[in-house]
Enzyme design. Sequence first.
Site, PDB file in Angstrom:
ATOM      1  N   HIS A  24     -14.335  12.514 -11.530  1.00  0.00           N
ATOM      2  CA  HIS A  24     -15.466  11.642 -11.186  1.00  0.00           C
ATOM      3  C   HIS A  24     -15.491  11.463  -9.675  1.00  0.00           C
ATOM      4  CE1 HIS A  24     -17.724   7.589 -12.151  1.00  0.00           C
ATOM      5  NE2 HIS A  24     -18.223   8.203 -11.083  1.00  0.00           N
ATOM      6  N   HIS A 204     -22.772   8.221 -16.601  1.00  0.00           N
ATOM      7  CA  HIS A 204     -22.307   6.910 -16.153  1.00  0.00           C
ATOM      8  C   HIS A 204     -22.828   5.890 -17.161  1.00  0.00           C
ATOM      9  CE1 HIS A 204     -21.437   8.862 -12.389  1.00  0.00           C
ATOM     10  NE2 HIS A 204     -21.179   7.744 -11.750  1.00  0.00           N
ATOM     11  N   GLU A 207     -20.747   0.686 -16.222  1.00  0.00           N
ATOM     12  CA  GLU A 207     -20.194   0.378 -14.886  1.00  0.00           C
ATOM     13  C   GLU A 207     -20.587  -1.070 -14.589  1.00  0.00           C
ATOM     14  OE1 GLU A 207     -21.882   2.681 -11.685  1.00  0.00           O
ATOM     15  OE2 GLU A 207     -20.406   1.991 -10.218  1.00  0.00           O
ATOM     16  N   ASP A 285     -14.674   8.354  -7.186  1.00  0.00           N
ATOM     17  CA  ASP A 285     -16.113   8.051  -7.211  1.00  0.00           C
ATOM     18  C   ASP A 285     -16.788   8.461  -5.893  1.00  0.00           C
ATOM     19  OD1 ASP A 285     -18.424   7.227  -8.475  1.00  0.00           O
ATOM     20  OD2 ASP A 285     -18.043   5.084  -8.304  1.00  0.00           O
TER      21      ASP A 285
HETATM   22  N1  ADE Z   1     -23.825   7.524  -7.465  1.00  0.00           N
HETATM   23  C1  ADE Z   1     -22.785   7.602  -6.632  1.00  0.00           C
HETATM   24  N2  ADE Z   1     -21.854   6.692  -6.982  1.00  0.00           N
HETATM   25  C2  ADE Z   1     -22.319   6.052  -8.076  1.00  0.00           C
HETATM   26  C3  ADE Z   1     -21.826   5.025  -8.901  1.00  0.00           C
HETATM   27  N3  ADE Z   1     -20.633   4.441  -8.690  1.00  0.00           N
HETATM   28  N4  ADE Z   1     -22.579   4.609  -9.929  1.00  0.00           N
HETATM   29  C4  ADE Z   1     -23.772   5.162 -10.153  1.00  0.00           C
HETATM   30  N5  ADE Z   1     -24.281   6.120  -9.401  1.00  0.00           N
HETATM   31  C5  ADE Z   1     -23.564   6.580  -8.375  1.00  0.00           C
HETATM   32 ZN    ZN Z   2     -19.873   7.591 -10.101  1.00  0.00          ZN
END
Ligand code: ADE
Ligand code: ZN
Length: 346
Positions: A24, A204, A207, A285
Amino acid sequence: MNFSAISQAQLPALLQAMPKTELHIHIEGSLEPELIFALAKRNQVRLNYTSVEALRSAYAFTDLQSFLDIYYAGASVLQQPQDFYDMAWAYFLRAKADNVVHAEIFFDPQTHTERKVSMRTVITGLHQACVDAKEKLGISSSLILCFLRHLSEEAAMDTFDEAIAFKHLFIGVGLDSSERGHPPEKFARVFARARQLGLRSVAHAGEEGPPAYIWSALDVLHAERIDHGVQAIHDAALMQRLANQRIPLTVCPLSNLKLCVFPDLAQHNVAQMLDQGVCVMLNSDDPAYFGGYLNDNYLQTFAALGLNASHAYQLARNSFEAAFVPDAQKHTWYTQLDECFQQFGA
Ligand code: ADE
Ligand code: ZN
């Protein structure tokens, strides 16, 4: 494996030395301020910041959207294949230093095609860096094309149509950008099409968004891995399913900290997830924005949560289990992981 033979004092060296994958990483999120300024100069792009320091000091985020606004602005300096190559190559050098043996790399073509940078420019630049990473650094990698979920499904479908000519250069599709208000089911058709063409799928979910988005990423998009997924902890039935089906969650602790998903790392739930049998591993990330690459995530998370060598082994093993590679490759990596732990006395 005798994990208790490895002392807490040995842990930082072990975390550094152990082989691992990164699953990721948004390649645009590895663009360091120094490279943003160098590329702005090369391409004659005007930036809203006067110096590297001024740009870096703007990296104080309150949530996902506050980060995305600055992240998309940073990507505007990328114009030629060489720019994409240089960005990815810089990431691979960092990955090598962290003993990353394999990376599955997200890229956001819509961030570039909407600025009239072609799909070919984006993919060929990134792909050449992947080829060189294998040849010169011994790191294997693959690309995953992500759709921006704040845009329409029609825009995602158009993007996918354009990408089909390069289908041999990426292994799957993903879904990223602003989560709240953009549930996975918005992209059901484009994910179905990608799957029909034999591509892998990730998304995703959870989150900032609710557990319901994880359910629909699994049941509607048929995502094989969930990126982040930390909100699953609020849904016991979902946790059971993730654990029973070994559905991987690509967790990113420093990202969650910087985007205020958790108030501090000591309250991160990755250890609970691991203890409940969920296939989690650590990832960076957007390392240029969140204050650390992969080993920084391992080191800081272990220090904050008081994790031990057994946790390190499970996380690294999960990082191999969750990779989109043949089983024979995973078994080779498991053996290398065992050898590393044995060298530390386990
Ligand atoms: N694009 C880049 N980082 C991201 C994240 N943490 N969540 C969603 N989209 C992203
Ligand atoms: Zn991400």
